[in-house]
Design a protein around this motif. Sequence first.
Motif, PDB file in Angstrom:
ATOM      1  N   PHE A  73     -14.690  -5.118  -6.595  1.00 44.44           N
ATOM      2  CA  PHE A  73     -14.132  -3.785  -6.400  1.00 44.44           C
ATOM      3  C   PHE A  73     -13.605  -3.597  -4.981  1.00 44.44           C
ATOM      4  O   PHE A  73     -12.690  -2.795  -4.755  1.00 44.44           O
ATOM      5  N   LEU A  74     -14.172  -4.296  -4.000  1.00 47.92           N
ATOM      6  CA  LEU A  74     -13.805  -4.097  -2.599  1.00 47.92           C
ATOM      7  C   LEU A  74     -12.699  -5.033  -2.123  1.00 47.92           C
ATOM      8  O   LEU A  74     -12.001  -4.718  -1.156  1.00 47.92           O
ATOM      9  N   LEU A  75     -12.530  -6.179  -2.775  1.00 51.68           N
ATOM     10  CA  LEU A  75     -11.548  -7.150  -2.307  1.00 51.68           C
ATOM     11  C   LEU A  75     -10.116  -6.610  -2.282  1.00 51.68           C
ATOM     12  O   LEU A  75      -9.362  -6.934  -1.363  1.00 51.68           O
ATOM     13  N   PRO A  76      -9.686  -5.783  -3.262  1.00 53.25           N
ATOM     14  CA  PRO A  76      -8.334  -5.218  -3.148  1.00 53.25           C
ATOM     15  C   PRO A  76      -8.155  -4.379  -1.885  1.00 53.25           C
ATOM     16  O   PRO A  76      -7.075  -4.376  -1.290  1.00 53.25           O
ATOM     17  N   LEU A  77      -9.210  -3.675  -1.459  1.00 51.74           N
ATOM     18  CA  LEU A  77      -9.137  -2.894  -0.224  1.00 51.74           C
ATOM     19  C   LEU A  77      -8.936  -3.813   0.971  1.00 51.74           C
ATOM     20  O   LEU A  77      -8.080  -3.557   1.829  1.00 51.74           O
ATOM     21  N   TYR A  78      -9.715  -4.891   1.043  1.00 53.92           N
ATOM     22  CA  TYR A  78      -9.551  -5.836   2.144  1.00 53.92           C
ATOM     23  C   TYR A  78      -8.141  -6.431   2.139  1.00 53.92           C
ATOM     24  O   TYR A  78      -7.517  -6.605   3.192  1.00 53.92           O
ATOM     25  N   PHE A 111       0.982   3.342  -0.026  1.00 53.96           N
ATOM     26  CA  PHE A 111       0.619   2.071  -0.635  1.00 53.96           C
ATOM     27  C   PHE A 111      -0.897   1.936  -0.743  1.00 53.96           C
ATOM     28  O   PHE A 111      -1.441   1.561  -1.791  1.00 53.96           O
ATOM     29  N   ALA A 112      -1.576   2.234   0.376  1.00 49.90           N
ATOM     30  CA  ALA A 112      -3.042   2.096   0.402  1.00 49.90           C
ATOM     31  C   ALA A 112      -3.692   3.029  -0.609  1.00 49.90           C
ATOM     32  O   ALA A 112      -4.616   2.633  -1.334  1.00 49.90           O
ATOM     33  N   TRP A 113      -3.215   4.271  -0.675  1.00 51.37           N
ATOM     34  CA  TRP A 113      -3.814   5.246  -1.591  1.00 51.37           C
ATOM     35  C   TRP A 113      -3.624   4.828  -3.042  1.00 51.37           C
ATOM     36  O   TRP A 113      -4.562   4.894  -3.845  1.00 51.37           O
ATOM     37  N   VAL A 114      -2.422   4.383  -3.398  1.00 50.49           N
ATOM     38  CA  VAL A 114      -2.153   3.967  -4.775  1.00 50.49           C
ATOM     39  C   VAL A 114      -3.054   2.797  -5.172  1.00 50.49           C
ATOM     40  O   VAL A 114      -3.671   2.794  -6.248  1.00 50.49           O
ATOM     41  N   ILE A 115      -3.176   1.806  -4.295  1.00 47.85           N
ATOM     42  CA  ILE A 115      -3.987   0.632  -4.610  1.00 47.85           C
ATOM     43  C   ILE A 115      -5.464   0.981  -4.684  1.00 47.85           C
ATOM     44  O   ILE A 115      -6.173   0.544  -5.601  1.00 47.85           O
ATOM     45  N   VAL A 147       7.688  -5.124  -3.435  1.00 46.14           N
ATOM     46  CA  VAL A 147       7.676  -6.126  -4.499  1.00 46.14           C
ATOM     47  C   VAL A 147       6.470  -7.054  -4.383  1.00 46.14           C
ATOM     48  O   VAL A 147       5.866  -7.426  -5.406  1.00 46.14           O
ATOM     49  N   PHE A 148       6.073  -7.430  -3.150  1.00 43.82           N
ATOM     50  CA  PHE A 148       4.939  -8.344  -3.025  1.00 43.82           C
ATOM     51  C   PHE A 148       3.635  -7.662  -3.402  1.00 43.82           C
ATOM     52  O   PHE A 148       2.760  -8.274  -4.019  1.00 43.82           O
ATOM     53  N   LEU A 149       3.480  -6.379  -3.054  1.00 42.07           N
ATOM     54  CA  LEU A 149       2.295  -5.636  -3.465  1.00 42.07           C
ATOM     55  C   LEU A 149       2.232  -5.533  -4.987  1.00 42.07           C
ATOM     56  O   LEU A 149       1.158  -5.636  -5.585  1.00 42.07           O
ATOM     57  N   ARG A 150       3.396  -5.319  -5.596  1.00 41.02           N
ATOM     58  CA  ARG A 150       3.437  -5.254  -7.064  1.00 41.02           C
ATOM     59  C   ARG A 150       3.003  -6.587  -7.661  1.00 41.02           C
ATOM     60  O   ARG A 150       2.225  -6.635  -8.619  1.00 41.02           O
ATOM     61  N   LYS A 151       3.493  -7.674  -7.087  1.00 39.09           N
ATOM     62  CA  LYS A 151       3.104  -8.997  -7.569  1.00 39.09           C
ATOM     63  C   LYS A 151       1.599  -9.214  -7.430  1.00 39.09           C
ATOM     64  O   LYS A 151       0.954  -9.790  -8.321  1.00 39.09           O
TER      65      LYS A 151
END
Length: 203
Positions: A18-23, A45-49, A106-110
């Motif tokens: 759960f925390l790795l996407p934040l890192y 970006f940070a809020w959406v993720i 695009v890279f965040l989407r990927k």
Amino acid sequence: MKPLARISHALSWVLHPFLLPLYAVVYLLTCTAFVYYPTGMKFYFAWVIVLYAMVIPVLSLGLLRALGCVSDWRIDERRERWWPLLIGTLCYVLCAVTLARIPSAVFLRKFMLAAACCEGMCLVVSFYWKISLHLTAMGAAVALLVIMSVADPGRSLVPFAVTVFCAGALASARLYLGCHNAAQILAGFCGGFCVAALALLFL
């Protein structure tokens, strides 16, 4: 509790899937080309993720626990993983769809699609066998850093080395706690690495 057990539990929580996407998003927004983006866009970006990758899955897990669908926050039981993994997969897909509205992300989407593929892989495997979710997430993180290191060797080398060290420490911790055997650890890491790398390169 023995010191090694305490350290192993601490590693399991600090390096929780759960925390790795934040890192990952903190790294991407502060140590890559995203650092030059406007502050407001980086916060978006940070809020959406965080919303799709952390908040909604954690709340969903709490609801599933309240309904009796899962017995523990750690969801160690293989048969209890199906709903959390399905919800996690859908959340990552929705996150990718939301980010797709911004061409420069695009890279965040990927990365979100790669995470969705990893969760989907774990969902399928969990119907037949128990795989390490922790090491799947770490494998995906290492894949991200490998690709970033190829694109920008000087900037990504230290984060790559730290991530590999953390993956090794986490694998040792999960083995020490008896949560998984060596095959489940290896399958999780290799599966997460391969699936994430392919998704990042070709999706």
